[in-house]
Scaffold this motif. Sequence first.
Motif, PDB file in Angstrom:
ATOM      1  N   PRO A 153      13.918  45.310  15.169  1.00  0.00           N
ATOM      2  CA  PRO A 153      13.515  45.365  13.834  1.00  0.00           C
ATOM      3  C   PRO A 153      12.652  46.517  13.785  1.00  0.00           C
ATOM      4  O   PRO A 153      12.150  47.340  14.363  1.00  0.00           O
ATOM      5  CB  PRO A 153      12.499  43.823  13.862  1.00  0.00           C
ATOM      6  CG  PRO A 153      12.137  44.002  15.369  1.00  0.00           C
ATOM      7  CD  PRO A 153      13.260  44.530  16.293  1.00  0.00           C
ATOM      8  N   LYS A 178      20.160  50.334  18.951  1.00  0.00           N
ATOM      9  CA  LYS A 178      20.631  50.075  17.569  1.00  0.00           C
ATOM     10  C   LYS A 178      19.294  49.979  16.753  1.00  0.00           C
ATOM     11  O   LYS A 178      18.993  48.630  16.702  1.00  0.00           O
ATOM     12  CB  LYS A 178      21.798  49.350  17.306  1.00  0.00           C
ATOM     13  CG  LYS A 178      22.608  49.665  16.052  1.00  0.00           C
ATOM     14  CD  LYS A 178      21.958  49.436  14.803  1.00  0.00           C
ATOM     15  CE  LYS A 178      21.335  48.261  14.473  1.00  0.00           C
ATOM     16  NZ  LYS A 178      20.566  47.810  13.339  1.00  0.00           N
ATOM     17  N   SER A 216      27.740  47.000  16.169  1.00  0.00           N
ATOM     18  CA  SER A 216      27.145  45.784  17.095  1.00  0.00           C
ATOM     19  C   SER A 216      28.622  45.162  17.620  1.00  0.00           C
ATOM     20  O   SER A 216      28.746  44.567  18.940  1.00  0.00           O
ATOM     21  CB  SER A 216      26.458  44.766  16.377  1.00  0.00           C
ATOM     22  OG  SER A 216      25.255  45.164  16.404  1.00  0.00           O
ATOM     23  N   LEU A 255      12.815  36.105  18.699  1.00  0.00           N
ATOM     24  CA  LEU A 255      13.141  35.508  16.969  1.00  0.00           C
ATOM     25  C   LEU A 255      11.841  35.573  16.326  1.00  0.00           C
ATOM     26  O   LEU A 255      10.779  35.602  16.737  1.00  0.00           O
ATOM     27  CB  LEU A 255      14.204  34.660  17.020  1.00  0.00           C
ATOM     28  CG  LEU A 255      15.465  34.761  17.822  1.00  0.00           C
ATOM     29  CD1 LEU A 255      16.434  33.613  17.848  1.00  0.00           C
ATOM     30  CD2 LEU A 255      16.099  35.920  17.615  1.00  0.00           C
ATOM     31  N   GLY A 256      12.165  34.717  15.221  1.00  0.00           N
ATOM     32  CA  GLY A 256      11.169  34.454  14.218  1.00  0.00           C
ATOM     33  C   GLY A 256       9.967  33.568  14.795  1.00  0.00           C
ATOM     34  O   GLY A 256      10.171  32.736  15.866  1.00  0.00           O
ATOM     35  N   CYS A 288       5.779  38.858  13.975  1.00  0.00           N
ATOM     36  CA  CYS A 288       6.193  37.682  14.292  1.00  0.00           C
ATOM     37  C   CYS A 288       5.291  36.651  15.130  1.00  0.00           C
ATOM     38  O   CYS A 288       5.580  35.479  14.894  1.00  0.00           O
ATOM     39  CB  CYS A 288       7.491  37.820  15.402  1.00  0.00           C
ATOM     40  SG  CYS A 288       6.915  38.793  16.610  1.00  0.00           S
TER      41      CYS A 288
HETATM   42  P1  NAD Z   1      17.062  41.060  11.092  1.00  0.00           P
HETATM   43  O1  NAD Z   1      17.123  39.966  12.112  1.00  0.00           O
HETATM   44  O2  NAD Z   1      17.469  41.104   9.693  1.00  0.00           O
HETATM   45  O3  NAD Z   1      17.294  42.451  11.492  1.00  0.00           O
HETATM   46  C1  NAD Z   1      16.811  42.790  12.666  1.00  0.00           C
HETATM   47  C2  NAD Z   1      17.764  43.743  13.542  1.00  0.00           C
HETATM   48  O4  NAD Z   1      19.005  43.157  13.368  1.00  0.00           O
HETATM   49  C3  NAD Z   1      18.049  44.962  12.511  1.00  0.00           C
HETATM   50  O5  NAD Z   1      18.144  46.015  13.528  1.00  0.00           O
HETATM   51  C4  NAD Z   1      19.449  44.794  11.968  1.00  0.00           C
HETATM   52  O6  NAD Z   1      20.125  46.115  11.757  1.00  0.00           O
HETATM   53  C5  NAD Z   1      20.113  43.983  12.968  1.00  0.00           C
HETATM   54  N1  NAD Z   1      20.885  42.944  12.384  1.00  0.00           N
HETATM   55  C6  NAD Z   1      20.972  42.370  11.148  1.00  0.00           C
HETATM   56  N2  NAD Z   1      22.042  41.507  11.168  1.00  0.00           N
HETATM   57  C7  NAD Z   1      22.909  41.997  12.007  1.00  0.00           C
HETATM   58  C8  NAD Z   1      24.246  41.432  12.542  1.00  0.00           C
HETATM   59  N3  NAD Z   1      24.810  40.533  11.891  1.00  0.00           N
HETATM   60  N4  NAD Z   1      24.534  42.018  14.032  1.00  0.00           N
HETATM   61  C9  NAD Z   1      23.882  42.806  14.424  1.00  0.00           C
HETATM   62  N5  NAD Z   1      22.735  43.423  14.142  1.00  0.00           N
HETATM   63  C10 NAD Z   1      22.272  42.946  12.992  1.00  0.00           C
HETATM   64  O7  NAD Z   1      15.374  40.962  10.793  1.00  0.00           O
HETATM   65  P2  NAD Z   1      14.333  41.663   9.907  1.00  0.00           P
HETATM   66  O8  NAD Z   1      14.129  41.346   8.739  1.00  0.00           O
HETATM   67  O9  NAD Z   1      14.429  43.130  10.322  1.00  0.00           O
HETATM   68  O10 NAD Z   1      12.853  41.316  10.856  1.00  0.00           O
HETATM   69  C11 NAD Z   1      12.021  40.201  10.563  1.00  0.00           C
HETATM   70  C12 NAD Z   1      12.418  39.291  11.555  1.00  0.00           C
HETATM   71  O11 NAD Z   1      12.399  39.410  12.883  1.00  0.00           O
HETATM   72  C13 NAD Z   1      11.191  38.212  11.261  1.00  0.00           C
HETATM   73  O12 NAD Z   1      12.058  36.861  11.205  1.00  0.00           O
HETATM   74  C14 NAD Z   1      10.293  38.387  12.676  1.00  0.00           C
HETATM   75  O13 NAD Z   1       9.759  37.045  13.036  1.00  0.00           O
HETATM   76  C15 NAD Z   1      11.396  38.638  13.554  1.00  0.00           C
HETATM   77  N6  NAD Z   1      10.798  39.391  14.567  1.00  0.00           N
HETATM   78  C16 NAD Z   1      10.646  38.908  15.785  1.00  0.00           C
HETATM   79  C17 NAD Z   1       9.820  39.427  16.932  1.00  0.00           C
HETATM   80  C18 NAD Z   1       9.693  38.819  18.217  1.00  0.00           C
HETATM   81  O14 NAD Z   1       9.518  39.506  19.188  1.00  0.00           O
HETATM   82  N7  NAD Z   1       9.959  37.735  18.507  1.00  0.00           N
HETATM   83  C19 NAD Z   1       9.277  40.577  16.753  1.00  0.00           C
HETATM   84  C20 NAD Z   1       9.544  41.417  15.545  1.00  0.00           C
HETATM   85  C21 NAD Z   1      10.283  40.690  14.403  1.00  0.00           C
END
Ligand code: NAD
Length: 480
Positions: A153, A178, A216, A255-256, A288
Amino acid sequence: MLTIGTKTEFHKAYIDGAWVETRGRFTVTSPATLEPYAEVADCGPDEARAAADAAVRAFASWSKTTAYERAAILQRWYALIIEHQNQLAEIMAREMGKPVTEGRGEVKYAAAFAQWFAEEAKRAYGEIIPTHDNSKRLLTIKTPVGPAYGITPWNFPAGMITRKAAPALAAGCTFISKPAEQTPITALAIAKLWEEAGGPPGTLQVLPALDPVPVSNVFFADRRIRKVTFTGSTEVGKKLYAQSAATMKRISLELGGHAPYLIFEDADLDKAVADVMACKFRNAGQVCVSTNRIYVADPIYDAFAERLTEKVQNLVVGDPLDEKTRMGPLVDRQGFEKVREHVEDALAKGAVARTGGKPKEGLFYEPTVLTEICDGTRLLVEETFGPVAPLLRFKDETEVVRMANDTPYGLAAYVWTRDVGRAFRVAEALQYGIVGVNDPVPSAPHAPFGGVKDSGIGREGGHEGLSEYLDVRYISMGLP
Ligand code: NAD
């Protein structure tokens, strides 16, 4: 020293040790100014196939190097990331609005994963198992899982990449990154430093893409990619978990979360307020492990609310490149709208904004403290990912632990108490992967980070972080 931000390679993808032009580019916009910051390579399936082939070729030789040889490169990478601390912090300020003072801290954290795993890979011990038959010897060795694919992210553009790539590379895996579409430049700069450190072609590759799905899909369908690691939303994580089943990949999911903060009446009020400030308003709440529900014991609730409000009113919000700034903008329009909707919903249901509660110009949002929050308010169940501190009252330990656990998430939880018995009791009762007791920022490269329930699978950091990239091979040897 690199002149990051002007070099043409940061407009290109990094595939098989080369800086590659793509057919199209996409624009990265600075959230602080809403001006375009950079045009970046937009990778698709062709680039993904080339990267997969290169990762497989490079794995053949990289996996045969010793942990000592890999550690030498990782240590140089660590030193180079530290050397470029200011440039990387500046890129992050421009890409996603993190204040430079905070960004420098992230760079140190990101670099520390290279250092920790450089050392830790030397201790990837196997075992000799006591035999049941004197004509046999039983043992295990650790082998790298294979080429790995990591999706990250935007909220920690440097730390999220090294937290995955460093253990992968240390274990002998190759790694394809990515990065988030909002923050590809930090990822490319980190890859440039890997190249400078002597990382061989194909060991670390970076494929920016505006649409993550076509890229992906190539990696998910490819049986040669043996590991997927993802940090991001629970919604996307669940899709990727299902998608990885077809080729039975190892998977880690960060995740979240929906972190509760439990502040008992014996808390040191000033320290507890300072800790909540650090936990909640760091990165404008886009973390997160940021707290989403702050439960304060009834006898100290009013005093706590007053002192927190005063501190929040003094937060310097503004240009992330300014040394005085403590909070920047939200990352993009979608993130901004979510915060606005959550606060409007809370206010409509009777919450009181002690301070903030309104948008500012552009993507800036006022740091906010909310009290008198009703059940059924969205921000009590959904992740706000913004600078909003909701304060709730509680009467006793049993009640607050029940409320804290009443969520599908299980990433981080926090407790403030000086009663050591209660500290252990509550830390053990909270159903979370991480519990910070009198500690608002428990994350460290040498400690396991990760969640339970809807917050994910696997751990990053610690010795656990390395084992995510290692298979156990059991060898049973008959003595001829
Ligand atoms: P997101 O899930 O939309 O995107 C994260 C990544 O996934 C990006 O690189 C995006 O391009 C990719 N992505 C999105 N849809 C995809 C798909 N269908 N296939 C493959 N890749 C895909 O999340 P966001 O809005 O960028 O980030 C915020 C979220 O991430 C929050 O819910 C947060 O809690 C979570 N987060 C968790 C942690 C942790 O360590 N647990 C750390 C940071 C953020």
